[in-house]
Scaffold this motif. Structure first.
Motif, mmCIF file in Angstrom:
data_model
loop_
_atom_site.group_PDB
_atom_site.id
_atom_site.type_symbol
_atom_site.label_atom_id
_atom_site.label_comp_id
_atom_site.label_asym_id
_atom_site.label_seq_id
_atom_site.Cartn_x
_atom_site.Cartn_y
_atom_site.Cartn_z
ATOM 1 N N PRO A 61 -6.097 -1.216 3.298
ATOM 2 C CA PRO A 61 -4.799 -0.726 3.785
ATOM 3 C C PRO A 61 -4.655 -0.954 5.285
ATOM 4 O O PRO A 61 -5.636 -0.914 6.028
ATOM 5 C CB PRO A 61 -4.825 0.766 3.438
ATOM 6 C CG PRO A 61 -6.270 1.108 3.298
ATOM 7 C CD PRO A 61 -6.934 -0.115 2.764
ATOM 8 N N LEU A 77 -5.929 -4.596 -3.708
ATOM 9 C CA LEU A 77 -5.389 -3.849 -2.574
ATOM 10 C C LEU A 77 -6.441 -2.860 -2.094
ATOM 11 O O LEU A 77 -6.421 -1.672 -2.429
ATOM 12 C CB LEU A 77 -4.099 -3.134 -2.994
ATOM 13 C CG LEU A 77 -2.950 -4.064 -3.417
ATOM 14 C CD1 LEU A 77 -1.766 -3.264 -3.936
ATOM 15 C CD2 LEU A 77 -2.522 -4.955 -2.264
ATOM 16 N N ASP A 78 -7.374 -3.363 -1.318
ATOM 17 C CA ASP A 78 -8.499 -2.536 -0.889
ATOM 18 C C ASP A 78 -8.679 -2.536 0.630
ATOM 19 O O ASP A 78 -9.734 -2.183 1.137
ATOM 20 C CB ASP A 78 -9.794 -3.008 -1.556
ATOM 21 C CG ASP A 78 -10.063 -4.494 -1.347
ATOM 22 O OD1 ASP A 78 -9.290 -5.143 -0.600
ATOM 23 O OD2 ASP A 78 -11.023 -5.012 -1.940
ATOM 24 N N ASN A 111 -5.141 5.633 4.448
ATOM 25 C CA ASN A 111 -5.312 6.236 3.125
ATOM 26 C C ASN A 111 -4.250 7.318 2.933
ATOM 27 O O ASN A 111 -4.369 8.430 3.439
ATOM 28 C CB ASN A 111 -6.714 6.840 2.996
ATOM 29 C CG ASN A 111 -6.965 7.420 1.613
ATOM 30 O OD1 ASN A 111 -6.071 7.437 0.756
ATOM 31 N ND2 ASN A 111 -8.179 7.894 1.370
ATOM 32 N N TYR A 149 0.826 -1.205 0.000
ATOM 33 C CA TYR A 149 0.000 0.000 0.000
ATOM 34 C C TYR A 149 0.864 1.261 0.000
ATOM 35 O O TYR A 149 2.000 1.269 0.491
ATOM 36 C CB TYR A 149 -0.919 0.001 1.219
ATOM 37 C CG TYR A 149 -2.015 -1.030 1.141
ATOM 38 C CD1 TYR A 149 -3.214 -0.756 0.494
ATOM 39 C CD2 TYR A 149 -1.846 -2.288 1.710
ATOM 40 C CE1 TYR A 149 -4.231 -1.698 0.414
ATOM 41 C CE2 TYR A 149 -2.844 -3.249 1.643
ATOM 42 C CZ TYR A 149 -4.042 -2.947 0.981
ATOM 43 O OH TYR A 149 -5.021 -3.890 0.897
ATOM 44 N N GLU A 150 0.284 2.318 -0.544
ATOM 45 C CA GLU A 150 1.015 3.577 -0.634
ATOM 46 C C GLU A 150 1.445 4.071 0.743
ATOM 47 O O GLU A 150 2.547 4.594 0.914
ATOM 48 C CB GLU A 150 0.153 4.644 -1.330
ATOM 49 C CG GLU A 150 0.882 5.956 -1.543
ATOM 50 C CD GLU A 150 0.053 6.983 -2.290
ATOM 51 O OE1 GLU A 150 0.578 8.083 -2.571
ATOM 52 O OE2 GLU A 150 -1.126 6.697 -2.587
ATOM 53 N N CYS A 151 0.583 3.897 1.748
ATOM 54 C CA CYS A 151 0.940 4.365 3.085
ATOM 55 C C CYS A 151 2.165 3.618 3.612
ATOM 56 O O CYS A 151 2.932 4.154 4.418
ATOM 57 C CB CYS A 151 -0.234 4.212 4.046
ATOM 58 S SG CYS A 151 -0.808 2.515 4.299
ATOM 59 N N GLN A 152 2.385 2.385 3.150
ATOM 60 C CA GLN A 152 3.555 1.610 3.572
ATOM 61 C C GLN A 152 4.812 2.074 2.851
ATOM 62 O O GLN A 152 5.836 2.362 3.478
ATOM 63 C CB GLN A 152 3.311 0.120 3.308
ATOM 64 C CG GLN A 152 2.194 -0.488 4.140
ATOM 65 C CD GLN A 152 1.904 -1.926 3.753
ATOM 66 O OE1 GLN A 152 1.693 -2.227 2.568
ATOM 67 N NE2 GLN A 152 1.909 -2.814 4.728
ATOM 68 N N ASP A 195 -1.340 2.662 -4.338
ATOM 69 C CA ASP A 195 -1.376 1.300 -3.799
ATOM 70 C C ASP A 195 -0.921 0.305 -4.860
ATOM 71 O O ASP A 195 -1.462 0.268 -5.969
ATOM 72 C CB ASP A 195 -2.792 0.945 -3.336
ATOM 73 C CG ASP A 195 -3.262 1.770 -2.154
ATOM 74 O OD1 ASP A 195 -2.390 2.333 -1.448
ATOM 75 O OD2 ASP A 195 -4.486 1.866 -1.925
ATOM 76 N N GLY A 196 0.084 -0.501 -4.521
ATOM 77 C CA GLY A 196 0.582 -1.522 -5.447
ATOM 78 C C GLY A 196 1.582 -1.013 -6.461
ATOM 79 O O GLY A 196 2.056 -1.786 -7.294
#
Length: 568
Positions: A403, A400-401, A512, A256-259, A312-313
């Protein structure tokens, strides 16, 4: 050179998934036993080495001479006591070393008995650990030191004579020097019994390090559909498998983008540590594969995803097969458990390439020919044994839904720039108060602060609420129209966010990364805005309530204004 009538045998203590065993197996040794107290590791070791071992605790085993005597007598003993207690990554290297030392001494006690019993088959023994362990292992151990005083006396051996030379008979080695496509420094010690010396492994070093790109370019892409196309193992070219038989590789390991945003910031803009590549620099050997699979840390291994996605991804972790290959395990090697446990087994393993170099030195000492790479034998695990073994291959793109969420009181600290030996930070805790995390019994409060220096001796100055007013006047006074334009543009660009810090924590912990109130995104956006709109003057004079330096970088002054204004 002469051959032995019997195949030389190995017993592997703290065997884990079996990297130490695999290197010796490739050199024609028979692995007769693996000892570990983690059931999944024993299952993996059994699966790949045709054994039926059960979990055992080395501490308990070593406490009884009778139990030690009941172990098989082998030509080689190897062991890799758990390294986490010695690792610099564990509590900054300040963790209690006593439990780790006990495990090492338990292993050495077993080796001492097997070496000095009469008759003894032992021809070599080796121990592997992280480099820092060398500082906590003694140069040599007497029988008395290993609690073998009575055992030695019964055999008319002076208990105060040296039973084993340890730290004095070893060195720190980099696995990349032996063909592993991974930079992994490890302390190796032990001896060839006949010479009573640690072997010289220079003969087995490679001329050129192998890079991540060299490996990944020869592996099928993880997003490839089912295929019978044959692929050669990039570590062992004689091992060829249809793509469908390469386990734990054809699945979407996107994060995920937050990761990956957290990892990006920690790698490229850490408060006091150096800059790292993001994503990974594939023109070098891989960085060390850690035992814990992570996606949002500085240590995370992150690649650009083969799937065309943004956010994400967009980036992914290596697949289990990729990290196993970077460790030196062959395609035919299978791991038991789910993704996290497979990663842990790989990250804890001894590199088979390094183990193989040790095995080659033992073969030479025993008068045996070294087995060349083209002669190494590989056998796939029996299909019947794989029925209950999870294979991560899905051949599908992941949804990826969902997060990951952070603790509602998770701490936050971030800065846009490191410049002038200082950082201007946004935090959700008071930096003047320890511990540095939000008070669990109070509402979240946000702070703008200046951190000067790094390490234990840093200084911090918290900017008072509405401090931006004084900073704004300073900027306008020293930078004239450029300063005024900066403030005007800032107010216009961020007007919807100013004063809404009550929403920051929910946005931060909710997962998010694109949320406009997410403080990760906000600090990055502030940094980008400043770089685009900062005045030409590189430095700004500041009053002593900001810094004891007469001038500091202008972008840092702008950051003080921006962060303080946002939370005012």
């Amino acid at each position: 050179m002469k051959d032995l009538k019997a195949t030389p045998q190995v017993i592997d203590f703290f065997c884990g998934a079996g990297g130490f065993s695999e290197g010796f197996r490739q050199q024609g040794f028979e692995i007769v036993m693996g000892i570990d107290n983690w059931p999944l590791a024993i299952e993996t070791h059994n699966l790949n080495h045709g054994l039926k071992d059960v979990t055992k605790d080395v501490l308990e085993l070593a406490s009884s001479v009778d139990d030690i005597n009941s172990l098989p007598d082998t030509e080689v003993i190897v062991g890799s006591p758990p390294c986490v207690l010695f690792s610099h990554s564990n509590n900054g290297g300040n963790s209690d070393k006593a439990p780790g030392i006990k495990l090492i001494e338990a292993f050495l006690r077993i080796v001492a008995i097997k070496k000095h019993q009469r008759p003894s088959k032992l021809r070599a023994w080796f121990m592997e650990n992280v480099p820092n362990s060398k500082n906590h292992i003694e140069q040599s151990y007497t029988f008395r030191r290993l609690n073998l005083e009575d055992w030695a006396k019964e055999r008319k051996i002076n208990p105060d004579t040296i039973a084993l030379n340890v730290a004095s008979h070893g060195e720190i080695l980099n696995t990349a020097d032996f063909g592993t496509p991974q930079k992994r420094d490890r302390f190796l010690c032990g001896e060839i019994v006949a010479s009573q010396k640690f072997p010289d492994l220079k003969l087995f070093k490679v001329k050129q390090h192998r890079t991540v790109r060299m490996i990944r370019s020869k592996m099928p892409p993880p997003n490839m559909g089912k295929s019978n196309k044959i692929y050669s193992d990039p570590n062992y070219l004689s091992l060829k498998l249809p793509a469908e038989e390469i386990a734990d590789h054809f699945y979407d390991s996107g994060i995920y983008e937050c990761q990956w945003q957290d990892a990006l910031w920690l790698k490229t803009n850490h408060g006091y540590m150096g800059k790292m590549s993001f994503p990974e620099n594939e023109d070098k050997p891989s960085r060390t594969v850690m035992a814990t699979q992570s996606a949002s840390t500085r240590e995370a291994l992150i690649y650009k995803s083969e799937y065309e996605r943004k956010g994400d991804g967009e980036y992914r972790l290596p697949t289990i097969r990729e990290v196993a290959t970077l460790m030196g395990f062959p395609y035919s090697y299978r791991f038991v458990g789910g993704e996290n446990n497979k990663w842990r087994q790989v990250g804890n393993a001894v590199s088979p390439h390094l183990s193989s170099a040790l095995a080659k030195s033992v073969r030479l000492a025993m008068g045996l020919q070294v087995i060349s790479d083209s002669e190494i034998k590989f056998e796939s695990v029996n299909t019947d044994k794989l029925k209950d073994i999870e294979n991560l291959n899905t051949f599908k793109k992941a949804r990826l839904d969902d997060p990951p969420k952070k603790n509602p009181k998770a701490s936050f600290r971030r800065h846009p720039f490191k410049d002038g030996n200082m950082t201007v930070t946004l935090t959700n805790f008071d930096p003047d108060v320890k511990p540095h995390k939000p008070n669990p019994h109070e509402p979240i409060k946000w702070f703008s602060s200046i951190f000067f220096g790094a390490g234990k001796d840093y200084k911090v100055k918290v900017i008072s609420p509405n401090g931006f007013k004084h900073i704004g006047k300073l900027i306008e006074a020293q930078h004239n129209s450029q300063g005024t334009n900066f403030i005007s543009k800032f107010e216009k660009h961020f007007h919807k966010i100013i004063g809404s810090s009550s929403k920051f924590q929910d946005a931060y912990t909710g997962g998010n990364a694109s949320e406009v109130h997410n403080p990760r995104r906000l600090v990055d956006e502030i940094g980008q805005f400043i770089l685009k709109n900062e005045p030409d003057e590189r430095f700004t004079k500041v009053p002593d309530w900001i810094s004891d330096k007469e001038k500091i970088p202008t972008r840092q002054v702008l950051t003080i204004y921006a962060i303080n204004r946002i939370i005012s």
